[in-house]
Design an enzyme around this catalytic site. Structure first.
Site, PDB file in Angstrom:
ATOM      1  CE  LYS A  40     -35.746   5.569  40.220  1.00 51.44           C
ATOM      2  NZ  LYS A  40     -34.622   6.266  40.849  1.00 51.44           N
ATOM      3  CG  ASN A  41     -32.336   4.640  38.193  1.00 48.53           C
ATOM      4  OD1 ASN A  41     -32.937   5.600  38.702  1.00 48.53           O
ATOM      5  ND2 ASN A  41     -32.104   3.526  38.862  1.00 48.53           N
ATOM      6  CB  CYS A 135     -34.577   6.166  48.621  1.00 40.76           C
ATOM      7  SG  CYS A 135     -36.099   6.311  47.677  1.00 40.76           S
ATOM      8  NE  ARG A 140     -28.479   6.210  47.447  1.00 38.86           N
ATOM      9  CZ  ARG A 140     -29.557   6.320  46.685  1.00 38.86           C
ATOM     10  NH1 ARG A 140     -30.697   6.678  47.212  1.00 38.86           N
ATOM     11  NH2 ARG A 140     -29.504   6.060  45.391  1.00 38.86           N
ATOM     12  CG  ASP A 323     -32.664  -0.151  42.088  1.00 42.58           C
ATOM     13  OD1 ASP A 323     -32.170   0.136  43.193  1.00 42.58           O
ATOM     14  OD2 ASP A 323     -32.374   0.454  41.040  1.00 42.58           O
ATOM     15  NE  ARG A 415     -38.805  10.510  46.816  1.00 41.12           N
ATOM     16  CZ  ARG A 415     -37.915  10.562  47.793  1.00 41.12           C
ATOM     17  NH1 ARG A 415     -36.965   9.666  47.875  1.00 41.12           N
ATOM     18  NH2 ARG A 415     -37.970  11.518  48.681  1.00 41.12           N
TER      19      ARG A 415
END
Ligand code: EPU
Length: 436
Positions: A40-41, A135, A140, A323, A415
């Site tokens: 994903k990242n 999220c 952040r 994560d 997601r």
């Protein structure tokens, strides 16, 4: 009020917006073989990076997840031609991109929309991008991203929930990050690849997807050196050409599956992964007494007697990834003894704890450390997902628990995990979704 549903509607209005729930009947060991999806990242960074190219380019091995779908829509809203076959490839022709504004309606769907800043600035010297969603796991900030753009000569204005960035020209510069930031490293890399001269970025993140993104950009003709170390050097180029690139497998999906296998005392082989990316987790599982064996591109997880409590501290790569903190916490709920899990990256990544308590976990939060006293059993309960990896933690807990766990708001999980219930069902889990 004459029915239960009216009572729920009146007192818990957010249930009105919930479309489905996930149901897991726990206690079945996961058994068999499974292939992990693309990362994903890396995927989200690579999709943004296609905007920098002068020609169409193709990204393969993308996970079929909501974050990828959302970025695809953002690119199209900017004028890119996109040919997307979910689960196979995404080809982007950015030649029609003349827009530079991404409104909140689009950025609120995912954190990685902040990569539009670096990509649009690098492409056309102008970006107007609303602050990202994603999220809610801490403040952040993106101050380091903006500082990096400014070091390349961009003027930054930050008001009304928007970031405005523009430059007459971008020129290479030195960027010293005050802290290690994955998003900041990638965003400044995106802005710098087409800047004039050389950019040197110090104290950068070393995550595997930083290296993968650099490889992708270099395959277009960029000149990036040092990705995977503390210092990245980028010599700007004028032209980036067409390429086809497959992103690396998902380190966090691999880890989640390893944890789920251990949690159910199952025997699972995960194919298509990169075992060296998993070393921090593998070491902790071995310390707990789980059997983990590695081949070139697969990892097998098997039980081996009692699972012992361990202490975990999240760190930047190659440390234990934040994560995986939440799924690991779920696993440790049934390890014998008292474990501790210290979260050093995101100050609010603890919203799964109340839900785990509903399932019978004995957990206390002291500052940013979760103290877990292992219990013999968890029990199925209705729980609600608050963020992507909290969702993964609740799935792990549901697989371990006695009885049925009802997981509300599972769309958070979509997601970042490609059809998680299909994969787990293939391994023998009793898991399904039900419309509400
Ligand atoms: N930070 C700042 N200023 C900045 C940037 C970061 O103070 O300019 C702080 C953050 O507030 C945070 C810490 O630095 O406390 C680390 O943030 P980082 O920038 O590394 O994280 P991110 O870019 O927001 C990415 C991943 C996350 C992953 C982290 C850490 C993407 C799209 N997101 O987030 O992924 O947890 O790096 O590895 O790549 C997930 O997949 O569930 C997820 C949240």
């Amino acid at each position: 009020m004459d029915s239960q549903s009216e009572v729920i509607a009146a007192f818990a209005p957010r249930f009105m917006y919930v479309k489905d729930k996930m149901l897991i009947t726990g206690g079945r060991p996961l058994m068999g073989e499974i292939t992990v999806s693309g990362g994903k990242n890396t995927a989200v960074a690579a999709i943004a990076a296609t905007l920098l190219c002068d020609e169409p380019c193709t990204v393969e091995n993308l996970p079929d997840i909501d974050d990828v779908h959302a970025l695809n829509e953002i690119l199209q809203s900017l004028g890119a031609q996109v040919d997307y076959v979910p689960g196979k490839y995404l080809t982007v022709d950015p030649r029609g991109v003349h827009a530079f504004r991404v409104p909140y309606a689009l950025t609120k769907r995912l954190r990685a929309s902040y990569y539009m800043l670096g990509a649009l600035l690098g492409r056309g010297l102008r970006a107007e991008v609303a602050y990202p969603g994603g999220c809610d796991i801490g403040s952040r900030l993106i101050d380091q991203h903006l500082k990096g753009f400014a070091a390349l000569g961009a003027r930054i204005d930050d008001r009304g929930g928007m970031v405005y960035a523009n430059a007459e020209r971008l020129t290479g510069g030195d960027v010293f990050f005050d802290l290690v930031t994955v998003g900041g490293t990638i965003n400044v890399m995106l802005a710098a690849v087409r800047a004039e001269g050389t950019t040197v970025m110090y104290n950068v993140a070393k995550e595997p997807h930083i290296v993968d993104l650099a490889n992708f950009l270099n395959s277009m003709g960029a000149r990036i050196k040092g990705a995977g170390t503390n210092v990245i050097r980028i010599r700007g180029v004028q032209h980036l050409h067409s390429t086809t690139y497959a992103v690396i497998p998902d380190q966090i999906e691999t880890g989640t599956l390893m944890i789920a296998a251990a949690a159910t005392r199952g025997d699972v082989t995960i194919h298509g992964c990169i075992p060296t990316h998993m070393e921090a987790l593998t070491a902790k599982l071995l310390e707990m007494g789980v059997r983990v064996t590695e081949n070139d591109d697969s990892i097998r997880v098997r039980p081996q007697g009692e699972q012992r409590a361990v202490n975990v501290k999240t760190q930047v790569y190659p440390g234990f990834p934040t994560d995986l903190q939440q799924p690991m916490t779920a696993l440790l709920c049934m390890a014998s003894g008292t474990s501790s899990v210290c979260e050093t990256i995101f100050e609010q990544r603890f919203k799964h704890l109340d839900e785990l308590r509903r399932m019978g976990a004995h957990i206390r939060l002291v500052d940013r450390t979760v103290l877990i006293e292992g219990v013999r059993e968890l029990y199925g309960a209705p729980v609600t997902v608050t963020d992507l990896r909290a969702g993964a933690a609740l799935v792990v807990a549901g697989l371990m628990a006695k009885g049925v766990t009802e997981i509300y708001e599972p769309s958070y999980i979509d997601r970042g995990y490609e059809r998680i219930e299909d994969k787990l069902r293939r391994l023998g889990a009793d898991i399904r979704r039900e419309k509400l």
